[in-house]
Write a protein that holds these residues in place. Structure first.
Motif, PDB file in Angstrom:
ATOM      1  N   ILE A  14      -5.389   3.824  -4.925  1.00 26.59           N
ATOM      2  CA  ILE A  14      -5.913   5.197  -4.881  1.00 26.59           C
ATOM      3  C   ILE A  14      -5.346   5.939  -3.678  1.00 26.59           C
ATOM      4  O   ILE A  14      -4.918   7.095  -3.777  1.00 26.59           O
ATOM      5  N   SER A  15      -5.313   5.282  -2.541  1.00 24.27           N
ATOM      6  CA  SER A  15      -4.825   5.951  -1.329  1.00 24.27           C
ATOM      7  C   SER A  15      -3.337   6.264  -1.444  1.00 24.27           C
ATOM      8  O   SER A  15      -2.877   7.295  -0.940  1.00 24.27           O
ATOM      9  N   SER A  26       0.796  -1.215   0.000  1.00 24.89           N
ATOM     10  CA  SER A  26       0.000   0.000   0.000  1.00 24.89           C
ATOM     11  C   SER A  26       0.824   1.259   0.000  1.00 24.89           C
ATOM     12  O   SER A  26       0.289   2.349  -0.110  1.00 24.89           O
ATOM     13  N   THR A  32      -7.396  -1.880  -5.651  1.00 28.55           N
ATOM     14  CA  THR A  32      -7.544  -0.561  -6.288  1.00 28.55           C
ATOM     15  C   THR A  32      -7.680   0.527  -5.238  1.00 28.55           C
ATOM     16  O   THR A  32      -7.137   1.628  -5.388  1.00 28.55           O
ATOM     17  N   GLY A  33      -8.390   0.225  -4.144  1.00 26.32           N
ATOM     18  CA  GLY A  33      -8.495   1.191  -3.052  1.00 26.32           C
ATOM     19  C   GLY A  33      -7.141   1.514  -2.450  1.00 26.32           C
ATOM     20  O   GLY A  33      -6.829   2.677  -2.173  1.00 26.32           O
ATOM     21  N   TYR A  34      -6.313   0.482  -2.252  1.00 31.05           N
ATOM     22  CA  TYR A  34      -4.953   0.721  -1.771  1.00 31.05           C
ATOM     23  C   TYR A  34      -4.189   1.627  -2.728  1.00 31.05           C
ATOM     24  O   TYR A  34      -3.460   2.531  -2.313  1.00 31.05           O
ATOM     25  N   VAL A  45     -12.531   0.544   3.190  1.00 37.31           N
ATOM     26  CA  VAL A  45     -13.053  -0.326   2.135  1.00 37.31           C
ATOM     27  C   VAL A  45     -12.247  -1.620   2.014  1.00 37.31           C
ATOM     28  O   VAL A  45     -12.814  -2.719   2.055  1.00 37.31           O
ATOM     29  N   ALA A  96      -9.797  10.987   3.571  1.00 35.97           N
ATOM     30  CA  ALA A  96      -9.944  10.423   2.231  1.00 35.97           C
ATOM     31  C   ALA A  96      -9.116   9.152   2.072  1.00 35.97           C
ATOM     32  O   ALA A  96      -9.584   8.149   1.512  1.00 35.97           O
ATOM     33  N   ILE A  97      -7.899   9.175   2.572  1.00 35.79           N
ATOM     34  CA  ILE A  97      -7.033   7.991   2.488  1.00 35.79           C
ATOM     35  C   ILE A  97      -7.598   6.862   3.350  1.00 35.79           C
ATOM     36  O   ILE A  97      -7.557   5.690   2.964  1.00 35.79           O
ATOM     37  N   ALA A 114     -10.735   6.253   3.988  1.00 38.63           N
ATOM     38  CA  ALA A 114     -11.904   5.665   3.334  1.00 38.63           C
ATOM     39  C   ALA A 114     -11.498   4.719   2.210  1.00 38.63           C
ATOM     40  O   ALA A 114     -11.977   3.577   2.125  1.00 38.63           O
ATOM     41  N   THR A 115     -10.597   5.184   1.330  1.00 36.19           N
ATOM     42  CA  THR A 115     -10.256   4.403   0.137  1.00 36.19           C
ATOM     43  C   THR A 115      -9.242   3.302   0.413  1.00 36.19           C
ATOM     44  O   THR A 115      -9.344   2.211  -0.155  1.00 36.19           O
ATOM     45  N   GLY A 116      -8.264   3.580   1.274  1.00 35.16           N
ATOM     46  CA  GLY A 116      -7.161   2.642   1.470  1.00 35.16           C
ATOM     47  C   GLY A 116      -7.245   1.803   2.720  1.00 35.16           C
ATOM     48  O   GLY A 116      -6.412   0.898   2.908  1.00 35.16           O
TER      49      GLY A 116
END
Length: 333
Positions: A191-192, A6, A187-189, A104, A96-97, A99-101
């Motif tokens: 994005i973060s 990550s 993908t979440g990782y 989720v 934001a990080i 939530a996405t990384g």
């Protein structure tokens, strides 16, 4: 913070200075790889009786408390929530990080591992750096070179080798849905990690604690709802696994990562992308007698080849520094 993958990939724009790894750094690297690989086994035990959201939220709260205590004990503090009458940009990025990384993926990995093996979940983590390459080209002004395109295509071929054998003739099944969830989680990782590059400068241990606290808060309402709906009775083994996931693969691993980046640099740390899936495979086979198929081997090998083609820097830099060491330790976490 949880998984080494990550972290942002090393590029000319985002790389920290490449430092000389010491024997202590190698020990930290081995520790981080083992913890990261074991996390998928811990999840497998936790989801036996605990709903996926409960596993994720519990793990995040344990890690958040652990890292917050460490942060205060080492003289760091949280930045203020409000700066000059406005919400703090650091906290906005942390939210934001988180939530996405974190929120989720911490839900999706347990959700997926209700249907697929822990070793397969670990293999999918290898794909994360390639997703980051594409997102960085779209949102971080990092050119999508020919090698990056080729590496990404190789990685996608590896993912197809993993997921296509699970497709039944009559449509989707639980295994396919789980693997799609793993792709979303990785993908979440990614994005973060791209957002992390644009985050305001905050001491690493403080920012890590901020992200974990935000992630735990975000996932908690969903965890409470699913727990009440399921009327689950969480076993002692599952609770122990959740505690283990929070303290070691999430909390303690983050501390090791902070010190390793300071000592050896991000290039050295990125090498773990190649090794952590292997550790997950070994734990899955030894602890649960999971089966490593030829498709698994083919998929992982193809993904890792893609990672190397797209981002050879970490491995090549490490080889170069081992041949021609230098010392430059000016980073502070």
């Amino acid at each position: 913070m949880d998984d080494i993958a990550s972290l942002p990939p090393v590029t000319k724009k985002s790389a920290l200075p490449v430092l000389t790894p010491t024997p202590k750094d190698w020990l930290f690297l081995a520790f981080v790889v083992l913890l990261g690989g074991s996390s998928f086994s811990g999840i497998r035990i936790a989801v036996e009786t605990a709903p996926p959201a409960v596993v994720g939220a519990g793990r995040l709260w344990v890690a958040a408390i652990f890292l917050t205590i460490y942060m205060f004990a080492t003289g760091r503090r949280f930045p203020p929530l409000i700066e000059q009458g406005r919400p703090s940009p650091a906290w906005a990025f942390a939210l934001a990080i988180a939530a996405t990384g974190y929120s989720v993926p911490m839900f999706l990995f347990p959700f997926a591992q209700q249907s697929v093996s822990s070793l397969l979940a670990g293999i999918y983590m290898a794909f994360m750096p390639l997703v980051t390459v594409v997102l960085a080209a779209l949102f971080a002004d990092e050119p999508l070179t020919r090698n990056k395109i080729l590496g990404t295509l190789l990685g996608l071929t590896g993912v197809m080798a993993l997921i296509l054998p699970a497709f039944p003739a009559d449509g989707l099944n639980a295994s396919v849905i789980a693997q799609l969830a793993l792709i979303i989680a990785t993908t979440g990782y990614a994005i973060s990690s791209v957002m992390m590059r644009r985050a305001p400068q905050v001491a690493a241990r403080s920012f890590g604690a901020m992200v974990l606290v935000c992630a735990a808060i975000l996932l908690t309402p969903f965890a409470i709802h699913t727990y009440l709906q399921s009327e689950a009775s969480v076993s002692g083994a599952s609770m122990a696994a959740i505690f283990y996931l929070g303290v070691l693969p999430t909390g303690l691993s983050t501390i090791c990562i902070i010190h390793m980046i300071r000592s050896a640099g991000a290039s050295f740390l990125a090498v773990a992308n190649y090794v952590t899936p292997g550790a997950a495979i070994i734990f899955g086979i030894l602890l649960f007698n999971e089966v490593l198929t030829g498709w698994h081997v083919l998929g992982l090998a193809t993904i890792l080849c893609g990672v190397f083609v797209a981002q050879p820097g970490p491995v090549l830099s490490l080889i170069q520094r081992l041949k021609s060491p230098r010392s430059d330790r000016n980073l502070t976490p």
